[in-house]
Design an enzyme around this catalytic site. Structure first.
Site, mmCIF file in Angstrom:
data_model
loop_
_atom_site.group_PDB
_atom_site.id
_atom_site.type_symbol
_atom_site.label_atom_id
_atom_site.label_comp_id
_atom_site.label_asym_id
_atom_site.label_seq_id
_atom_site.Cartn_x
_atom_site.Cartn_y
_atom_site.Cartn_z
ATOM 1 N N LEU A 1 3.307 1.753 -1.831
ATOM 2 C CA LEU A 1 3.655 2.063 -3.211
ATOM 3 C C LEU A 1 2.588 2.919 -3.882
ATOM 4 O O LEU A 1 1.405 2.777 -3.611
ATOM 5 C CB LEU A 1 3.833 0.764 -4.006
ATOM 6 C CG LEU A 1 5.196 0.099 -3.963
ATOM 7 C CD1 LEU A 1 6.012 0.534 -2.760
ATOM 8 C CD2 LEU A 1 5.046 -1.406 -4.002
ATOM 9 N N LYS B 1 -6.390 -7.290 -1.684
ATOM 10 C CA LYS B 1 -6.288 -8.449 -2.559
ATOM 11 C C LYS B 1 -4.936 -9.122 -2.385
ATOM 12 O O LYS B 1 -4.817 -10.344 -2.420
ATOM 13 C CB LYS B 1 -6.493 -8.028 -4.015
ATOM 14 C CG LYS B 1 -7.930 -7.655 -4.305
ATOM 15 C CD LYS B 1 -8.159 -7.394 -5.771
ATOM 16 C CE LYS B 1 -9.631 -7.141 -6.063
ATOM 17 N NZ LYS B 1 -10.143 -5.886 -5.484
ATOM 18 N N GLY C 1 6.307 -11.508 -33.831
ATOM 19 C CA GLY C 1 4.857 -11.610 -33.796
ATOM 20 C C GLY C 1 4.235 -11.110 -35.087
ATOM 21 O O GLY C 1 3.149 -11.520 -35.477
ATOM 22 N N ASP C 2 4.927 -10.208 -35.725
ATOM 23 C CA ASP C 2 4.410 -9.687 -36.979
ATOM 24 C C ASP C 2 5.556 -9.160 -37.828
ATOM 25 O O ASP C 2 6.709 -9.241 -37.424
ATOM 26 C CB ASP C 2 3.369 -8.594 -36.734
ATOM 27 C CG ASP C 2 3.932 -7.422 -35.955
ATOM 28 O OD1 ASP C 2 5.165 -7.351 -35.779
ATOM 29 O OD2 ASP C 2 3.148 -6.558 -35.539
ATOM 30 N N LYS D 1 0.803 -1.212 0.000
ATOM 31 C CA LYS D 1 0.000 0.000 0.000
ATOM 32 C C LYS D 1 0.840 1.267 0.000
ATOM 33 O O LYS D 1 0.394 2.327 -0.418
ATOM 34 C CB LYS D 1 -0.920 -0.017 1.217
ATOM 35 C CG LYS D 1 -2.025 1.014 1.147
ATOM 36 C CD LYS D 1 -3.085 0.748 2.191
ATOM 37 C CE LYS D 1 -4.118 1.875 2.178
ATOM 38 N NZ LYS D 1 -5.139 1.658 3.230
ATOM 39 N N VAL E 1 -9.887 -12.486 -31.346
ATOM 40 C CA VAL E 1 -9.988 -12.395 -32.800
ATOM 41 C C VAL E 1 -9.785 -10.955 -33.221
ATOM 42 O O VAL E 1 -10.434 -10.055 -32.688
ATOM 43 C CB VAL E 1 -11.382 -12.856 -33.266
ATOM 44 C CG1 VAL E 1 -11.545 -12.637 -34.760
ATOM 45 C CG2 VAL E 1 -11.608 -14.304 -32.889
ATOM 46 N N ARG F 1 15.732 -6.083 -34.937
ATOM 47 C CA ARG F 1 16.551 -6.181 -33.727
ATOM 48 C C ARG F 1 17.190 -7.563 -33.581
ATOM 49 O O ARG F 1 17.740 -7.885 -32.540
ATOM 50 C CB ARG F 1 15.699 -5.862 -32.494
ATOM 51 C CG ARG F 1 15.382 -4.376 -32.348
ATOM 52 C CD ARG F 1 14.404 -4.142 -31.232
ATOM 53 N NE ARG F 1 13.265 -5.036 -31.447
ATOM 54 C CZ ARG F 1 12.218 -5.105 -30.663
ATOM 55 N NH1 ARG F 1 12.146 -4.372 -29.591
ATOM 56 N NH2 ARG F 1 11.256 -5.943 -30.931
ATOM 57 N N ASP G 1 6.796 -5.782 -39.766
ATOM 58 C CA ASP G 1 6.584 -4.354 -40.045
ATOM 59 C C ASP G 1 7.466 -3.917 -41.191
ATOM 60 O O ASP G 1 8.676 -3.804 -41.040
ATOM 61 C CB ASP G 1 7.000 -3.485 -38.851
ATOM 62 C CG ASP G 1 6.211 -3.811 -37.609
ATOM 63 O OD1 ASP G 1 5.072 -4.276 -37.742
ATOM 64 O OD2 ASP G 1 6.742 -3.575 -36.506
ATOM 65 N N THR H 1 -12.542 -11.995 -27.943
ATOM 66 C CA THR H 1 -11.769 -10.777 -28.050
ATOM 67 C C THR H 1 -10.384 -11.018 -28.649
ATOM 68 O O THR H 1 -9.713 -10.106 -29.092
ATOM 69 C CB THR H 1 -11.719 -10.197 -26.614
ATOM 70 O OG1 THR H 1 -12.374 -8.953 -26.621
ATOM 71 C CG2 THR H 1 -10.351 -10.157 -26.072
#
Length: 310
Positions: free
Chosen positions: A64, A74, A191-192, A62, A105, A185, A194, A103
DNA sequence: CATTAGAA
DNA sequence: TCTAATGA
């Protein structure tokens, strides 16, 4: 187009808290649509992720910034029981789960997902059986659902790069193609892909929007051979080195570089590097002729793309 | 944060 | 026109 979230784990000692906080965050954003809670959870996760010592109690947490009463509690609950009632319930909530999967998709966001679910469409398979209820974008999303969640091996990217370059160079040798992102890099898989495409006549003749348009459409046509599905087509954007820099990332590298620029008195974004007047605001974009230039201006030690994997 | 699709 | 979704 990678939808996978990158949690703030790896070597942080509060990663278990971060995980459940991120899960809560996802829930808030997709199912309930509360962007504030969503943001609250993720900033909490992020402070915990950076905090260099293991949190032993809610009260400790807390202290922080970004962690208040609720999250603190929690953390306690999680510390005592190995669980979180709220999360357990979410896991049992079938519709919530359905929304979360839908979601994934591309083209389906929280709103559509909820609508689908309320109309009894609760799985990828259901989507496939109701392809007539999907937009073009969503159709592609479900058609390649599995593929989109896979990483692309570097070698595969390499040969796409080859084909792309041939296609394009043949169209007009003046075009230059650079694949940025994690590929640039040096990563083994991405993942894709560019691809940044530039053309000299586009760099200077910014005014001739006509030529620009022609070039773009011929480019798009030429790509038809290589491309199997088109999600959307827009009106040409232009950027150059700043863009390459930006699209090569990584995200955290970009952030730190931008921050550095900032205290060197510049503001850096995907389009330009501009000096900031102390008066408060920025002026004319400085002339950039290479990625190195950008580093120079803000005297930041040059990093090769491989060194930007932060 | 800016750009696109699409709907009604 | 607006609204949802993507990206980076």
């Amino acid at each position: 187009m990678s939808k996978r979230k990158n949690p703030s784990d790896d070597n942080n000692l509060n990663s278990d808290f971060c995980d459940f906080l991120m899960e809560l965050a996802e829930y808030e954003k997709n199912v309930s649509r509360n962007v504030h809670k969503y943001n609250a959870y993720r900033k909490a996760a992020s402070v915990l992720a950076t905090h260099s010592k293991r949190i032993e109690s809610g009260d400790e947490a807390k202290k922080l910034s970004g962690i208040g009463d609720k999250i603190s509690k929690k953390i306690d609950e999680f510390l005592q029981t190995g669980k979180l009632r709220k999360l357990e319930n979410i896991h049992q909530d079938e519709d919530a789960q359905a929304i979360n999967t839908l979601t994934r998709v591309t083209g389906v966001g929280p709103v559509k997902a909820a609508e689908f679910v309320r109309n009894g469409i609760k799985s990828i398979e259901d989507l496939r059986n109701n392809i007539d209820k999907l937009t073009h974008h969503q159709t592609i999303g479900v058609r390649y659902f599995e593929d989109f969640e896979k990483k692309i091996p570097r070698k595969e990217i390499q040969d796409i790069e080859g084909k792309l370059k041939n296609l394009i160079k043949n169209l007009d040798p003046e075009f230059t193609v650079t694949i940025c992102g994690s590929y640039r890099r040096g990563k083994r898989e991405s993942g894709d892909i560019d691809a940044l495409v530039t053309h000299p006549s586009l760099k200077i003749n910014e005014k001739k929007k006509k030529h620009e348009a022609k070039l773009m459409k011929s480019l798009v046509d030429a790509l038809k051979g290589l491309v199997t599905d088109v999600i959307s087509i827009g009106d040409t954007k232009f950027m150059y080195y700043c863009a390459i820099l930006y699209f090569t990332g990584s995200d955290v590298f970009n952030k730190t570089m931008r921050a550095h620029a900032l205290d060197k008195g510049f503001t850096l974004n995907e389009y330009a590097l501009r000096p900031v007047g102390v008066t408060g605001v920025p002026g004319e974009p400085v002339q950039i002729s290479s990625e190195e230039d950008v580093f120079d201006y803000i005297d930041y030690p040059y990093k090769t793309p491989e060194e930007r994997n932060m």
